[in-house]
Design an enzyme around this catalytic site. Structure first.
Site, mmCIF file in Angstrom:
data_model
loop_
_atom_site.group_PDB
_atom_site.id
_atom_site.type_symbol
_atom_site.label_atom_id
_atom_site.label_comp_id
_atom_site.label_asym_id
_atom_site.label_seq_id
_atom_site.Cartn_x
_atom_site.Cartn_y
_atom_site.Cartn_z
ATOM 1 N N LYS A 64 47.794 8.804 46.505
ATOM 2 C CA LYS A 64 48.820 7.780 46.746
ATOM 3 C C LYS A 64 48.302 6.716 47.717
ATOM 4 O O LYS A 64 48.560 5.524 47.531
ATOM 5 C CB LYS A 64 50.095 8.431 47.271
ATOM 6 C CG LYS A 64 50.791 9.286 46.225
ATOM 7 C CD LYS A 64 51.946 10.060 46.822
ATOM 8 C CE LYS A 64 52.576 10.963 45.765
ATOM 9 N NZ LYS A 64 53.663 11.791 46.323
ATOM 10 N N HIS A 106 54.671 22.172 57.941
ATOM 11 C CA HIS A 106 55.489 23.006 57.062
ATOM 12 C C HIS A 106 56.531 23.747 57.864
ATOM 13 O O HIS A 106 56.428 23.917 59.075
ATOM 14 C CB HIS A 106 54.623 23.988 56.265
ATOM 15 C CG HIS A 106 53.768 24.874 57.126
ATOM 16 N ND1 HIS A 106 54.228 26.014 57.709
ATOM 17 C CD2 HIS A 106 52.479 24.739 57.495
ATOM 18 C CE1 HIS A 106 53.257 26.570 58.409
ATOM 19 N NE2 HIS A 106 52.188 25.811 58.301
#
Length: 120
Positions: A64, A106
């Protein structure tokens, strides 16, 4: 002078990766380089999920930031994220020769990554 090339971010559901791992090593071997796979094998189940999800997501974030789709110009095996001695992930890529900054975070169910590319 700092020349920002791109920024990419990605999020992964850890349960999705856990399900892939239950099927065997096929997904891990498709996503990870040989060095990454070697690190991955040293971990227990929960850490394997986080590790594989992190590498998959970092490679998505990198593509990206490059402005292309993963699998088109950027291939899984052309991007490598290896932890340094302090446990910090360091990314290298065959298709990019500038500086790469990567962050992995996370919690219970989700993992998020960000990649920033700086041309030199």
């Amino acid at each position: 002078m700092l020349v920002l090339r791109g920024v990419g971010i990605d999020i992964v559901d850890l349960d999705r990766i856990r399900e892939q791992i239950k099927k065997g090593d096929l997904f891990a071997k498709r996503v990870l380089t040989s060095k990454e796979f070697e690190q991955y094998q040293k971990y227990q189940e929960n850490r394997q999920v986080e590790y594989l999800a992190g590498r998959f997501s970092c490679k998505e974030s990198f593509s990206k930031a490059m402005g292309v789709g993963l699998g088109t110009i950027v291939k899984f095996k052309e991007v490598e994220i290896i932890d340094n001695d302090l446990g910090q992930p360091e990314m290298t890529a065959k298709s990019y020769h500038g500086r790469i900054f990567v962050s992995i975070s996370h919690e219970k169910r989700y993992l998020v990554t960000q990649v920033v590319l700086e041309d030199i």
